[in-house]
Structure formats: C-alpha cells, structure tokens
Design an enzyme around this catalytic site. Structure first.
Site, PDB file in Angstrom:
ATOM      1  N   THR A  18       0.846  -1.213   0.000  1.00 46.92           N
ATOM      2  CA  THR A  18       0.000   0.000   0.000  1.00 46.92           C
ATOM      3  C   THR A  18       0.871   1.247   0.000  1.00 46.92           C
ATOM      4  OG1 THR A  18      -0.276  -0.334   2.371  1.00 46.92           O
ATOM      5  CG2 THR A  18      -2.234  -0.646   1.019  1.00 46.92           C
ATOM      6  N   TYR A  22      -5.487   6.557  15.250  1.00 41.02           N
ATOM      7  CA  TYR A  22      -4.252   5.786  15.018  1.00 41.02           C
ATOM      8  C   TYR A  22      -3.644   5.330  16.352  1.00 41.02           C
ATOM      9  CZ  TYR A  22       0.772   5.193  14.015  1.00 41.02           C
ATOM     10  OH  TYR A  22       2.064   4.735  13.951  1.00 41.02           O
ATOM     11  N   ASP A  46      -1.387  -9.696   2.844  1.00 41.37           N
ATOM     12  CA  ASP A  46      -2.025  -8.723   3.729  1.00 41.37           C
ATOM     13  C   ASP A  46      -2.163  -9.299   5.138  1.00 41.37           C
ATOM     14  OD1 ASP A  46      -4.010  -6.988   4.962  1.00 41.37           O
ATOM     15  OD2 ASP A  46      -4.425  -6.279   2.928  1.00 41.37           O
TER      16      ASP A  46
HETATM   17  N1  NAD Z   1       7.718   6.422  10.811  1.00 39.46           N
HETATM   18  C1  NAD Z   1       7.485   6.709  12.082  1.00 39.46           C
HETATM   19  O1  NAD Z   1       7.844   7.795  12.559  1.00 39.46           O
HETATM   20  C2  NAD Z   1       6.785   5.720  12.979  1.00 39.46           C
HETATM   21  C3  NAD Z   1       6.698   6.006  14.350  1.00 39.46           C
HETATM   22  C4  NAD Z   1       6.050   5.097  15.189  1.00 39.46           C
HETATM   23  C5  NAD Z   1       5.525   3.934  14.663  1.00 39.46           C
HETATM   24  N2  NAD Z   1       5.607   3.683  13.323  1.00 39.46           N
HETATM   25  C6  NAD Z   1       5.052   2.429  12.820  1.00 39.46           C
HETATM   26  O2  NAD Z   1       6.115   1.720  12.199  1.00 39.46           O
HETATM   27  C7  NAD Z   1       5.620   0.963  11.109  1.00 39.46           C
HETATM   28  C8  NAD Z   1       6.402   1.313   9.846  1.00 39.46           C
HETATM   29  O3  NAD Z   1       6.218   2.693   9.545  1.00 39.46           O
HETATM   30  P1  NAD Z   1       6.906   3.374   8.297  1.00 39.46           P
HETATM   31  O4  NAD Z   1       7.151   4.775   8.654  1.00 39.46           O
HETATM   32  O5  NAD Z   1       8.005   2.521   7.803  1.00 39.46           O
HETATM   33  O6  NAD Z   1       5.693   3.398   7.268  1.00 39.46           O
HETATM   34  P2  NAD Z   1       5.555   2.731   5.838  1.00 39.46           P
HETATM   35  O7  NAD Z   1       4.175   3.130   5.376  1.00 39.46           O
HETATM   36  O8  NAD Z   1       6.711   3.044   4.980  1.00 39.46           O
HETATM   37  O9  NAD Z   1       5.585   1.179   6.165  1.00 39.46           O
HETATM   38  C9  NAD Z   1       4.434   0.403   6.434  1.00 39.46           C
HETATM   39  C10 NAD Z   1       4.522  -0.839   5.576  1.00 39.46           C
HETATM   40  O10 NAD Z   1       3.423  -1.699   5.892  1.00 39.46           O
HETATM   41  C11 NAD Z   1       2.849  -2.141   4.680  1.00 39.46           C
HETATM   42  N3  NAD Z   1       1.443  -2.456   4.935  1.00 39.46           N
HETATM   43  C12 NAD Z   1       0.448  -1.577   5.212  1.00 39.46           C
HETATM   44  N4  NAD Z   1      -0.706  -2.234   5.382  1.00 39.46           N
HETATM   45  C13 NAD Z   1      -0.429  -3.560   5.237  1.00 39.46           C
HETATM   46  C14 NAD Z   1      -1.209  -4.734   5.293  1.00 39.46           C
HETATM   47  N5  NAD Z   1      -2.542  -4.673   5.540  1.00 39.46           N
HETATM   48  N6  NAD Z   1      -0.608  -5.927   5.098  1.00 39.46           N
HETATM   49  C15 NAD Z   1       0.732  -5.989   4.828  1.00 39.46           C
HETATM   50  N7  NAD Z   1       1.515  -4.910   4.731  1.00 39.46           N
HETATM   51  C16 NAD Z   1       0.940  -3.696   4.954  1.00 39.46           C
HETATM   52  C17 NAD Z   1       3.031  -0.987   3.714  1.00 39.46           C
HETATM   53  O11 NAD Z   1       2.914  -1.349   2.352  1.00 39.46           O
HETATM   54  C18 NAD Z   1       4.423  -0.516   4.078  1.00 39.46           C
HETATM   55  O12 NAD Z   1       5.419  -1.225   3.372  1.00 39.46           O
HETATM   56  C19 NAD Z   1       4.127   1.276  11.017  1.00 39.46           C
HETATM   57  O13 NAD Z   1       3.434   0.246  11.697  1.00 39.46           O
HETATM   58  C20 NAD Z   1       3.994   2.593  11.754  1.00 39.46           C
HETATM   59  O14 NAD Z   1       2.707   2.750  12.296  1.00 39.46           O
HETATM   60  C21 NAD Z   1       6.239   4.550  12.465  1.00 39.46           C
END
Ligand code: NAD
Length: 324
Positions: free
Chosen positions: A38, A144, A55
């Site tokens: 996504t 969230y 997924d």
């Molecule tokens: N970036 C930040 O500052 C931050 C801070 C705290 C927590 N997080 C958490 O860390 C994780 C990674 O964040 P990120 O910044 O790398 O975001 P990102 O959107 O780059 O990564 C999320 C990944 O999950 C995949 N994904 C989404 N829905 C899915 C599903 N239903 N099934 C399988 N894959 C799915 C997406 O394709 C993507 O590759 C997330 O869970 C986010 O909530 C991020």
C-alpha cells in the site's frame, strides 16, 4: 555471532521495515518479507529476502509463511498515517489492530518464540510529562494511537497468558518520529520531515498545521534499526515496552526553517502556509530513553543535524533521477 534465524518482517517493503530487513540480512539471518505494497515499494526489498505480497488482515496469507517455521517475527506492517486514521477509521483498525491479532494468533498456533512490534509514541497523547518515560499514563488523542495501543496491549496480554505452553518473548517499541533515507517524499499523509522535503524539492509551498510551535522528537532510522536488532537477542527486553527517540525536541517551525535553509532558502523566498491544527495533533513529545539504554545498552548516535543533512543529500540525489 548468534545463530542465524528465520525471521518474518511484515511491512518489510516500507521505510523502517526495509532498513530492518537489510540489517537482519547483513547479520546473517534468513528473511521473509510480507507486505501488501500500500505504501511500501517492491524495489525497496533487499534481493536476498524472500518477498511475499500479502495482507496481515488475511490469515490465509500468513499461514503458509508460519507453516514453514519461524524463529522470530518483526511486525512492522501498519497504517502509519494519523490523518487517514480519521478519514478511514475502519481501515486503520483493520490493519493496525486486527492485523496484529492475526499475527499473534499465528505466533501462538506455531509457537514462535519471539515477536517484536512497531508501536508508537502517539499512545501518550498530550501530556505534561516531557521527556516521557514508558511509565507515563497513556492518553491517545488519535484513532491511530488507539489502534496502535490496542494492538500493543493484545501483544503483551497474549505473551503473559499462563496457558500458552511456551515462552513467548514480546517487545514493543514506542517509536517517536523516525526519519531518514527511503522515507516517502510523495506521501502527504505521513512523515512531516519527508513531506516538507518533498514540498521543497518540487517547489511547492510548505504547509504547517497549528502555530508550528508543536515539537517532535526525530530519531534517525539507523538508530531505530540498531535497537530492534539488539532486542532480538536480549531476553531482558521480553515483555517490555521501550521508547525509541532522542530526548531532543524540534519544533515544526524549526524543522521548516532547517529544511528551507538546506536549499539556501528562507520564509522570505519560499511560501509557508499555516492551517488549523489537524485532529489528533500532539503538542510536545520527547522520549525518555533511559529504558532502552538500560535494557539494550542502546543510545541514539545520529545527531539530528547530521541525519537531516544525510537525508537531504539522499533526497536531492533521488529526486534528480526518479519519482520517489
Ligand atoms: N515512521 C514513524 O515515525 C513511525 C513512528 C512510530 C511507529 N511507526 C510504525 O512503524 C511501522 C512502519 O512505519 P513506516 O514509517 O516505515 O511506514 P511505511 O508506510 O513506509 O511502512 C508500512 C509498511 O506496511 C505495509 N502495509 C500496510 N498495510 C499492510 C497490510 N494490511 N498488510 C501488509 N503490509 C501492509 C506498507 O505497504 C508498508 O510497506 C508502522 O506500523 C507505523 O505505524 C512509524
């Protein structure tokens, strides 16, 4: 070196996940990535990992991977946008909470001994306590944050069950604002630093919500990756919730000025537009990282100025060659 493990990384095509995959492979582990692409990108997945498009909401996508046997799961897949958690709360709930429950059920059914989970500092909400220790009360102010907190609790409640019949070591990382190379410069919904950077590089106005005096704790992705890998083989982290940040607050106004300065610009020659606060915005948040220090021997190493400069160089480079 510790024994090579077979590890599932959900969300391994995303920003944080793809860096973790690289580090696990470099440490000699065997990595399977599950991602539904996504927001992730297929080309971000290291060629040495096995990629499965699937997924986390669909147990049938997970089961074959678990049937093959796993030593650990890094559950990083998630819906990471606060804004989208308000426009589509059901999707946010499905990915973040139900997706995590599905991962847990598979871990339990297959007796996977280790699960690391991507939680978020947003669970703290607005608090007077800064820097925030893990013992601070949670007070989610976005959908969230609610779905992340619910998922985190599912993880820790499952691991504490007396009837499991095996040792299930779980760790949740409450990550603050992670930034760095590979963060999407075109996704307007997540990652304030990358959003500003993308705006600047495309010559677009920078949009600030609220008065810009809200502060964030920016932690470089390489520091975050190091903490996750340290935790993998650290039994003291089992059952623990651990903050990952730097303890240093940067206001959104400061961030905007630093990003502009990287291109020799100021507010005088680049448009900056102020908008009302968005739902779920937090005022101040900086991490108390004493627990990560004690349990993991971890310390953030990248100074914001250095990490920012490296990220800007990367963004300038890729914006010359491709649409990020
Ligand atoms: N970036 C930040 O500052 C931050 C801070 C705290 C927590 N997080 C958490 O860390 C994780 C990674 O964040 P990120 O910044 O790398 O975001 P990102 O959107 O780059 O990564 C999320 C990944 O999950 C995949 N994904 C989404 N829905 C899915 C599903 N239903 N099934 C399988 N894959 C799915 C997406 O394709 C993507 O590759 C997330 O869970 C986010 O909530 C991020």
């Amino acid at each position: 070196m510790t024994k090579a493990k077979r590890i599932l990384v959900t969300g391994g095509a995303g920003f944080i996940g793809s860096h973790i995959v690289d580090a696990l492979l470099a440490a000699g582990h065997q990595v399977v990535v599950l991602d539904n692409l996504t927001t992730g990108k297929r080309q971000a997945v290291n060629h040495s990992a096995t990629f499965i498009e699937g997924d986390v909401r669909r147990p049938e996508d997970l089961q074959p991977i678990f049937d093959h046997g796993l030593d650990a799961v890094f559950h990083i897949a998630g819906q990471a946008s606060i804004r989208l958690s308000f426009t589509d709360p059901a999707a946010d709930l499905g990915v973040n909470t139900l997706g995590t429950v599905n991962i847990l059920q598979q871990c339990i059914a297959h007796r996977v001994p280790r699960l690391l989970f991507a939680s978020s500092m947003t669970v703290y909400g607005n608090t007077e306590i800064n820097p925030i220790p893990e013992t601070a009360p949670v007070n989610p102010v976005s959908n969230y944050a609610v779905t992340k907190y619910a998922a985190e609790r599912y993880v820790h409640i499952a691991a504490a069950r007396a009837d499991l019949g095996f040792d299930f070591g779980v760790t949740s990382f409450r990550m603050f604002n992670v930034y760095g190379e590979r963060q999407s410069l075109t996704n307007a919904y997540q990652g304030v630093f990358a959003i500003f950077l993308g705006n600047l590089l495309r010559g677009e106005p920078i949009n600030i919500h609220s008065d810009g005096e809200q502060s964030r704790d920016f932690v470089h992705v390489s520091d975050v990756v190091r903490a996750w890998l340290l935790a993998l083989d650290q039994p003291a982290s089992h059952g623990q919730v651990i903050n990952l940040g730097t303890g240093q607050g940067v206001s959104v106004n400061q961030l905007c000025d630093l990003v502009l300065a990287s291109a020799g610009k100021t507010r005088a020659n680049h448009p900056v537009i102020y908008h009302p606060a968005q739902p779920g915005d937090m005022r101040r948040s900086t991490a108390d990282v004493s627990k990560a220090r004690t349990i993991l021997g971890w310390e953030p190493q990248v100074r914001f100025e250095d990490g920012m400069a490296a990220t800007i160089r990367w963004a300038q480079e890729i914006s010359k060659t491709q649409d990020s």
